[in-house]
Design an enzyme around this catalytic site. Structure first.
Site, PDB file in Angstrom:
ATOM      1  N   ALA A 111       1.758  26.917 -12.249  1.00  0.00           N
ATOM      2  CA  ALA A 111       1.668  28.378 -12.253  1.00  0.00           C
ATOM      3  C   ALA A 111       2.484  29.006 -13.375  1.00  0.00           C
ATOM      4  O   ALA A 111       1.935  29.361 -14.433  1.00  0.00           O
ATOM      5  CB  ALA A 111       2.110  28.898 -10.891  1.00  0.00           C
ATOM      6  N   ARG A 112       3.759  29.164 -13.184  1.00  0.00           N
ATOM      7  CA  ARG A 112       4.642  29.761 -14.187  1.00  0.00           C
ATOM      8  C   ARG A 112       6.031  29.185 -14.028  1.00  0.00           C
ATOM      9  O   ARG A 112       6.477  28.925 -12.899  1.00  0.00           O
ATOM     10  CB  ARG A 112       4.761  31.285 -13.983  1.00  0.00           C
ATOM     11  CG  ARG A 112       3.659  32.116 -14.609  1.00  0.00           C
ATOM     12  CD  ARG A 112       3.743  32.122 -16.144  1.00  0.00           C
ATOM     13  NE  ARG A 112       2.683  32.925 -16.739  1.00  0.00           N
ATOM     14  CZ  ARG A 112       1.472  32.470 -17.071  1.00  0.00           C
ATOM     15  NH1 ARG A 112       1.146  31.218 -16.881  1.00  0.00           N
ATOM     16  NH2 ARG A 112       0.595  33.283 -17.610  1.00  0.00           N
ATOM     17  N   ARG A 126       0.007  35.101   0.255  1.00  0.00           N
ATOM     18  CA  ARG A 126       0.416  36.425   0.743  1.00  0.00           C
ATOM     19  C   ARG A 126      -0.472  36.857   1.895  1.00  0.00           C
ATOM     20  O   ARG A 126      -0.026  37.412   2.879  1.00  0.00           O
ATOM     21  CB  ARG A 126       0.328  37.457  -0.385  1.00  0.00           C
ATOM     22  CG  ARG A 126       1.634  37.665  -1.095  1.00  0.00           C
ATOM     23  CD  ARG A 126       1.466  38.594  -2.234  1.00  0.00           C
ATOM     24  NE  ARG A 126       0.356  38.173  -3.096  1.00  0.00           N
ATOM     25  CZ  ARG A 126       0.123  38.664  -4.295  1.00  0.00           C
ATOM     26  NH1 ARG A 126       0.877  39.602  -4.783  1.00  0.00           N
ATOM     27  NH2 ARG A 126      -0.890  38.235  -5.029  1.00  0.00           N
ATOM     28  N   HIS A 149       2.413  23.284 -21.021  1.00  0.00           N
ATOM     29  CA  HIS A 149       1.626  24.474 -20.650  1.00  0.00           C
ATOM     30  C   HIS A 149       0.200  24.392 -21.237  1.00  0.00           C
ATOM     31  O   HIS A 149      -0.203  25.247 -22.026  1.00  0.00           O
ATOM     32  CB  HIS A 149       2.344  25.751 -21.126  1.00  0.00           C
ATOM     33  CG  HIS A 149       1.906  26.987 -20.370  1.00  0.00           C
ATOM     34  ND1 HIS A 149       2.721  28.059 -20.147  1.00  0.00           N
ATOM     35  CD2 HIS A 149       0.719  27.316 -19.793  1.00  0.00           C
ATOM     36  CE1 HIS A 149       2.077  28.995 -19.472  1.00  0.00           C
ATOM     37  NE2 HIS A 149       0.846  28.563 -19.244  1.00  0.00           N
ATOM     38  N   ILE A 150      -0.514  23.347 -20.814  1.00  0.00           N
ATOM     39  CA  ILE A 150      -1.852  23.111 -21.381  1.00  0.00           C
ATOM     40  C   ILE A 150      -2.948  23.107 -20.325  1.00  0.00           C
ATOM     41  O   ILE A 150      -4.061  22.646 -20.580  1.00  0.00           O
ATOM     42  CB  ILE A 150      -1.909  21.774 -22.181  1.00  0.00           C
ATOM     43  CG1 ILE A 150      -1.410  20.595 -21.331  1.00  0.00           C
ATOM     44  CG2 ILE A 150      -1.127  21.892 -23.477  1.00  0.00           C
ATOM     45  CD1 ILE A 150      -1.643  19.225 -21.974  1.00  0.00           C
ATOM     46  N   GLY A 204      -5.342  31.636  -4.599  1.00  0.00           N
ATOM     47  CA  GLY A 204      -6.282  32.452  -5.372  1.00  0.00           C
ATOM     48  C   GLY A 204      -7.415  31.569  -5.889  1.00  0.00           C
ATOM     49  O   GLY A 204      -7.743  30.546  -5.289  1.00  0.00           O
ATOM     50  N   ARG A 205      -7.967  31.966  -7.019  1.00  0.00           N
ATOM     51  CA  ARG A 205      -9.129  31.248  -7.554  1.00  0.00           C
ATOM     52  C   ARG A 205      -8.807  29.790  -7.857  1.00  0.00           C
ATOM     53  O   ARG A 205      -9.574  28.891  -7.531  1.00  0.00           O
ATOM     54  CB  ARG A 205      -9.608  31.906  -8.838  1.00  0.00           C
ATOM     55  CG  ARG A 205      -9.970  33.370  -8.720  1.00  0.00           C
ATOM     56  CD  ARG A 205     -10.271  33.892 -10.124  1.00  0.00           C
ATOM     57  NE  ARG A 205     -10.449  35.311 -10.170  1.00  0.00           N
ATOM     58  CZ  ARG A 205      -9.443  36.200 -10.280  1.00  0.00           C
ATOM     59  NH1 ARG A 205      -8.199  35.795 -10.362  1.00  0.00           N
ATOM     60  NH2 ARG A 205      -9.697  37.484 -10.308  1.00  0.00           N
ATOM     61  N   ILE A 206      -7.645  29.558  -8.508  1.00  0.00           N
ATOM     62  CA  ILE A 206      -7.318  28.184  -8.918  1.00  0.00           C
ATOM     63  C   ILE A 206      -6.947  27.348  -7.686  1.00  0.00           C
ATOM     64  O   ILE A 206      -7.371  26.193  -7.561  1.00  0.00           O
ATOM     65  CB  ILE A 206      -6.194  28.180  -9.979  1.00  0.00           C
ATOM     66  CG1 ILE A 206      -6.673  28.937 -11.233  1.00  0.00           C
ATOM     67  CG2 ILE A 206      -5.782  26.753 -10.355  1.00  0.00           C
ATOM     68  CD1 ILE A 206      -5.572  29.288 -12.237  1.00  0.00           C
ATOM     69  N   GLU A 243      10.457  28.301 -21.180  1.00  0.00           N
ATOM     70  CA  GLU A 243       9.660  27.490 -22.109  1.00  0.00           C
ATOM     71  C   GLU A 243       9.460  28.244 -23.439  1.00  0.00           C
ATOM     72  O   GLU A 243       9.466  29.480 -23.444  1.00  0.00           O
ATOM     73  CB  GLU A 243       8.304  27.132 -21.471  1.00  0.00           C
ATOM     74  CG  GLU A 243       7.417  28.324 -21.182  1.00  0.00           C
ATOM     75  CD  GLU A 243       6.129  27.941 -20.441  1.00  0.00           C
ATOM     76  OE1 GLU A 243       6.195  27.196 -19.449  1.00  0.00           O
ATOM     77  OE2 GLU A 243       5.068  28.398 -20.891  1.00  0.00           O
TER      78      GLU A 243
HETATM   79  C1  DGY Z   1      -2.719  31.700 -18.080  1.00  0.00           C
HETATM   80  O1  DGY Z   1      -3.875  31.963 -18.376  1.00  0.00           O
HETATM   81  O2  DGY Z   1      -1.999  32.452 -17.420  1.00  0.00           O
HETATM   82  C2  DGY Z   1      -2.197  30.396 -18.586  1.00  0.00           C
HETATM   83  O3  DGY Z   1      -0.995  30.051 -18.003  1.00  0.00           O
HETATM   84  C3  DGY Z   1      -2.089  30.437 -20.087  1.00  0.00           C
HETATM   85  O4  DGY Z   1      -1.003  31.193 -20.452  1.00  0.00           O
END
Ligand code: DGY
Length: 334
Positions: free
Chosen positions: A240-241, A180, A288-289, A158-160, A270
């Site tokens: 990501a997550r 995907r 998560h920064i 995606g964008r990132i 987390e």
């Molecule tokens: C997002 O923007 O999804 C970052 O992970 C901050 O939560």
């Protein structure tokens, strides 16, 4: 007699000027003390509110939605929105929004920092030095893996992911990706990126960066079986997550040196971190920064506020929130 303003909740502390902007239109229940609201507290504070400016850690599930018949807008200050039960919100006619674009470059910068720190053992080197272990130069002290000239794998383009591919060009890297859907030819050409299967991505990447959204489908997309397909010299970066990586399996693989190292900004459960990750040396851990620059956090807060104001039919963009994730709700409202 003055008209009553509609009530909204801002679930966590944010920039005071953003609260002031919201207060022009709404009666704002803020949380500038920054208490973490558990699901009970969130439900209590949301009673009677028509909108909420939420954080990616606030779980807005079907049960909560069912208990809040007056709620009309949920605006996340995050690009990810896996904290929201989107089908439940959509069925209830509640607009949901996120904050894309404004954080792309800042997050990609951080991904790069994590990649460099992981491959070149930056934090391990600092810990070594601070612990007083640095006594002399030696040819094999803290040797790492090269980033320049290597193969970058991006899972989730995606964008990132595309921001990372653009950065890779300056490091003379070969870029492979899996997503995907495959990008159009011209975009692939401009990024110099080649679409491959997930298996090829795992097998060929020197550095693998995860930037896909979290969902039931992406839960544990990287576990022991996937790590086993990676090169023993590879690094793995999760930007990501939490939950996309099986953290216990990763910690075991790092300890057994099945891959060279990992860099993690996000974790399952987390802010708790799997205890085994805290004791393996070959992992860089950050809380998560990735989007945390002053300018970007301000842009995210303002975009979330723009969304909330517009979704509740006031302000200059009334009825047209800029970044809606369930546009079918807006269409039904018309
Ligand atoms: C997002 O923007 O999804 C970052 O992970 C901050 O939560």
């Amino acid at each position: 007699m003055t008209d009553m303003k509609p009530s909204i909740l801002v679930t966590r502390a944010i920039f005071p000027d953003v609260i002031e902007r919201l207060a022009q239109y709404f009666d704002v229940d803020d949380n500038q003390e920054d208490l973490v609201l558990d699901s009970g507290a969130l439900r209590e504070r949301l009673a009677g509110k028509v909108g909420v400016l939420a954080n990616a850690a606030d779980r807005i599930d079907g049960e909560l939605v069912g208990a809040l018949p007056q709620l009309r807008a949920v605006c996340n200050m995050a690009v990810g929105y896996n904290n929201l039960d989107l089908p439940a919100l959509t069925a209830a006619g509640i607009v949901a929004t996120n904050t894309p674009d404004v954080l792309t470059e800042t997050t990609a910068d951080f991904g790069w920092a994590l990649l460099m720190a992981t491959a070149r053992r930056v934090t391990e080197g600092e810990h070594y030095l601070r612990a007083g272990k640095w006594e002399r130069w030696s040819y094999d002290m803290l040797v790492g893996m090269d980033v320049q000239g290597s193969t970058l794998g991006i899972l989730g383009m995606g964008r990132i992911g595309q921001g990372l591919a653009r950065r890779a060009a300056g490091f003379d890297m070969q870029v492979l990706y899996h997503n995907r859907s495959q990008l159009p030819d011209d975009v692939e050409r401009s990024l110099n990126a080649r679409y491959v299967s997930k298996a090829e991505l795992l097998q060929q990447s020197d550095h693998l960066i995860l930037v896909l959204p979290y969902s039931v489908e992406s839960h544990h997309a990287i576990g022991a079986a996937e790590i086993a397909q990676m090169k023993p010299t590879a690094t793995l970066i999760n930007l990501a997550r939490g939950g996309i990586v099986d953290d216990a399996a990763l910690a075991a693989a790092l300890r057994a040196r099945k891959i060279f190292a990992a860099g993690l900004d996000v974790f399952e459960g987390e802010p708790s971190v799997h205890p085994d990750l805290l004791t393996v040396p070959n992992v860089v851990l950050t809380p998560h920064i990735a989007s945390a620059s002053e300018k970007t956090r301000r842009a995210m807060a303002n975009l979330a506020a723009d969304n909330l104001i517009a979704a509740l039919d006031v302000g200059p963009q009334a009825g047209k929130p800029p970044t809606v994730v369930n546009p079918e709700v807006m269409a039904r409202r018309r």
